[in-house]
Design a protein around this motif. Structure first.
Motif, short mmCIF file in Angstrom:
data_model
loop_
_atom_site.label_atom_id
_atom_site.label_comp_id
_atom_site.label_asym_id
_atom_site.label_seq_id
_atom_site.Cartn_x
_atom_site.Cartn_y
_atom_site.Cartn_z
N PRO A 298 -0.47 11.81 -1.90
CA PRO A 298 0.09 10.58 -2.47
C PRO A 298 0.49 10.84 -3.93
O PRO A 298 -0.33 11.32 -4.71
N TYR A 299 1.74 10.56 -4.26
CA TYR A 299 2.27 10.89 -5.59
C TYR A 299 2.40 9.63 -6.44
O TYR A 299 1.66 9.44 -7.41
N TYR A 300 3.33 8.78 -6.07
CA TYR A 300 3.55 7.55 -6.84
C TYR A 300 3.39 6.31 -5.97
O TYR A 300 3.77 6.30 -4.79
N LEU A 301 2.83 5.27 -6.57
CA LEU A 301 2.95 3.91 -6.04
C LEU A 301 3.80 3.17 -7.08
O LEU A 301 3.40 3.06 -8.23
N HIS A 302 4.98 2.76 -6.68
CA HIS A 302 5.91 2.17 -7.65
C HIS A 302 5.74 0.66 -7.74
O HIS A 302 5.67 -0.02 -6.70
N GLN A 303 5.72 0.15 -8.94
CA GLN A 303 5.93 -1.28 -9.13
C GLN A 303 7.39 -1.55 -8.80
O GLN A 303 8.28 -0.78 -9.15
N LEU A 304 7.62 -2.63 -8.09
CA LEU A 304 8.98 -2.98 -7.65
C LEU A 304 9.93 -3.08 -8.85
O LEU A 304 9.59 -3.66 -9.87
N ASP A 305 11.10 -2.50 -8.71
CA ASP A 305 12.12 -2.71 -9.73
C ASP A 305 12.76 -4.07 -9.50
O ASP A 305 12.97 -4.49 -8.37
N GLN A 306 13.05 -4.74 -10.60
CA GLN A 306 13.52 -6.12 -10.46
C GLN A 306 15.02 -6.17 -10.18
O GLN A 306 15.84 -6.39 -11.07
N VAL A 307 15.33 -5.94 -8.92
CA VAL A 307 16.71 -5.93 -8.46
C VAL A 307 17.01 -7.22 -7.72
O VAL A 307 16.16 -7.68 -6.94
N VAL A 308 18.17 -7.77 -7.95
CA VAL A 308 18.56 -9.00 -7.26
C VAL A 308 18.35 -8.83 -5.76
O VAL A 308 18.77 -7.83 -5.17
N GLY A 309 17.69 -9.79 -5.13
CA GLY A 309 17.51 -9.75 -3.68
C GLY A 309 16.14 -9.28 -3.26
O GLY A 309 15.83 -9.25 -2.06
N THR A 310 15.29 -8.89 -4.21
CA THR A 310 14.01 -8.29 -3.83
C THR A 310 12.80 -9.07 -4.33
O THR A 310 11.66 -8.64 -4.13
N SER A 311 13.01 -10.23 -4.96
CA SER A 311 11.89 -10.89 -5.65
C SER A 311 10.77 -11.31 -4.71
O SER A 311 9.63 -11.43 -5.13
N HIS A 312 11.10 -11.51 -3.41
CA HIS A 312 10.03 -11.94 -2.49
C HIS A 312 9.02 -10.83 -2.21
O HIS A 312 7.99 -11.07 -1.59
N PHE A 313 9.31 -9.61 -2.66
CA PHE A 313 8.37 -8.50 -2.46
C PHE A 313 7.47 -8.28 -3.67
O PHE A 313 6.60 -7.42 -3.66
N GLU A 314 7.69 -9.05 -4.75
CA GLU A 314 7.02 -8.72 -6.01
C GLU A 314 5.51 -9.00 -5.98
O GLU A 314 5.06 -10.02 -5.49
N VAL A 315 4.76 -8.04 -6.53
CA VAL A 315 3.31 -8.16 -6.69
C VAL A 315 3.08 -8.00 -8.20
O VAL A 315 3.75 -7.19 -8.83
N SER A 316 2.13 -8.71 -8.77
CA SER A 316 1.94 -8.61 -10.22
C SER A 316 1.37 -7.23 -10.58
O SER A 316 0.60 -6.64 -9.80
N PRO A 317 1.73 -6.72 -11.77
CA PRO A 317 1.18 -5.43 -12.20
C PRO A 317 -0.34 -5.46 -12.28
O PRO A 317 -0.99 -4.47 -11.95
N GLU A 318 -0.92 -6.59 -12.66
CA GLU A 318 -2.38 -6.70 -12.76
C GLU A 318 -3.02 -6.46 -11.40
O GLU A 318 -4.03 -5.77 -11.27
N ARG A 319 -2.42 -7.03 -10.39
CA ARG A 319 -2.91 -6.84 -9.02
C ARG A 319 -2.79 -5.36 -8.62
O ARG A 319 -3.70 -4.80 -8.01
N GLY A 320 -1.67 -4.74 -9.00
CA GLY A 320 -1.48 -3.32 -8.69
C GLY A 320 -2.55 -2.46 -9.33
O GLY A 320 -3.12 -1.56 -8.69
N ILE A 321 -2.87 -2.75 -10.58
CA ILE A 321 -3.89 -1.97 -11.30
C ILE A 321 -5.25 -2.15 -10.64
O ILE A 321 -6.01 -1.20 -10.45
N GLU A 322 -5.54 -3.38 -10.22
CA GLU A 322 -6.80 -3.67 -9.52
C GLU A 322 -6.88 -2.89 -8.19
O GLU A 322 -7.93 -2.34 -7.84
#
Ligand SMILES: *Cc1c(COP(=O)(O)O)cnc(C)c1O
Ligand code: SF4
Length: 353
Positions: A298-322
């Motif tokens: 496992p190399y990277y877990l990416h925070q979602l890039d804020q691209v138009v059309g993708t906002s329903h996939f967004e998870v907060s960075p705090e949650r990602g860190i947890e």
């Protein structure tokens, strides 16, 4: 008004009539990878029918016109019928309102247009360049940050790649070329071989990295020809696959990855943190465990890039860190990916955890 494919008798009747003429459902297993690209599902109605789920064709028509549905049958086979929350389905399912992202979601959040050296050649980081070798993919992921990329302007043939190759040859600070896209493994073996050979002739290059979803989406892509053309290159080979959920990694994927690992290709995985798909520690831990079984780090877990059309996939960075903390408590250190975000203008991807 929505069109509910699974509930409408007329749609069901039409689909039954259609599938009677179609190949049997498992016929794709005998198909070459190129035939599987052709037999992929390209519309939402068919996807809904095959999985027996309700789909809203009308409310998603804007989104699918801009970024069409594309699902190979080898991936469909791993989805659970009648489960609208299947983690593989959610990656490819257009949703209503996709085109109404919040204002801070842009079409070029990474400011890639500024990093373009030559058509199809990006450099953001020292020593490595990223080559958009093609715009084509073997799947259309709804969260993709490249969904607005001006692929029409990207080179797709040896003659068109030449300016990028010349640029790489002229700069001996470049040690690594990353073939990306789109998906570079959609390029047929003969053409890919020419590209890999041309890069191999550049004496200051040490490594060739390939970013691809193909061994997962269509495992038949890992042909003898591909293994051969990679194995004969003098460049060190790294393949970064892209799995977001352990369910993607079935036996056929395991076989394809085994062949690559045996040919000496270093295998890494990158994932995107996606709401409703892998935003819980169980899913991420299982993914890492399965990757390890397949000799993939496992190399990277990416925070979602804020691209138009993708906002329903967004998870907060705090949650990602947890979530990374929870993974770290459950896994060996090498099985925990780095949680990263790409910030424009930074000399590397920013590691959050
Ligand atoms: C992500 C990325 C890379 C690779 O970065 P690594 O940290 O080496 O994986 C290289 N170039 C561009 C333009 C990128 O976006
Ligand atoms: S395969 Fe990669 S480039 Fe293609 S749509 Fe999916 S995430 Fe985007």
């Amino acid at each position: 008004m929505s069109i509910l494919a699974s509930n409408s008798d007329s749609v069901r009747a039409a689909s039954e009539a259609q599938s009677a003429q179609d190949d049997p459902p498992q016929a794709w297993k005998q198909q070459s990878w190129q035939q599987q690209m052709k037999s992929a599902i390209r519309d939402l109605a068919t996807l809904g029918e095959r999985l027996r789920i309700e789909v809203d064709i009308e409310a998603t028509s804007g989104a699918t016109a801009q970024f069409p549905v594309f699902v190979p049958l080898a991936l469909l086979d791993r989805m659970e019928p009648e489960n609208p929350s299947d983690p593989l389905l959610l990656q490819v399912l257009p949703v209503a309102g996709e085109d109404q992202s919040p204002e801070h979601f842009s079409v070029d959040p990474l400011e890639e247009s500024a990093a373009t050296l030559k058509p199809g050649l990006l450099q953001k980081y020292q020593g490595r360049v990223l080559m958009i070798a093609t715009g084509a993919c073997a799947v259309h992921c709804r969260y993709c940050f490249r969904r607005h990329f001006p692929y029409q302007e990207s080179p797709t043939s040896m003659a068109q790649w030449q300016p990028a190759i010349d640029e790489i040859a002229a700069d001996d600070s470049i040690e690594e070329v990353i073939l990306s896209g789109g998906d570079p493994l959609t390029i047929v073996d003969a053409k890919l071989s020419d590209l890999v050979d041309a890069l191999g002739e550049i004496s200051h290059l040490k490594r060739l990295r390939i970013h691809t979803r193909l061994p997962i989406m269509i495992p038949a892509r890992v042909t003898d020809g591909l293994i051969e053309l990679l194995a004969q290159s003098r460049l060190q080979l790294i393949m970064v696959i892209h799995a977001n959920h352990a369910k993607e990694l079935d036996g056929s994927v395991a076989d394809a990855l085994e062949r690559l690992a045996t040919a000496g290709v270093m295998l890494l995985n990158q994932s995107v943190l996606l709401r409703g798909i892998n935003d819980n520690s169980q899913a991420l831990i299982k993914l890492s465990q399965r990757l390890l079984e397949l000799r993939v780090l496992p190399y990277y877990l990416h925070q979602l890039d804020q691209v138009v059309g993708t906002s329903h996939f967004e998870v907060s960075p705090e949650r990602g860190i947890e979530l990374i903390k929870q993974m770290r408590a459950a896994l060996p250190g090498y099985a925990v990916p780095r949680f990263v975000k790409e910030l424009p203008g930074e000399p590397n991807k920013t590691v959050w955890a």
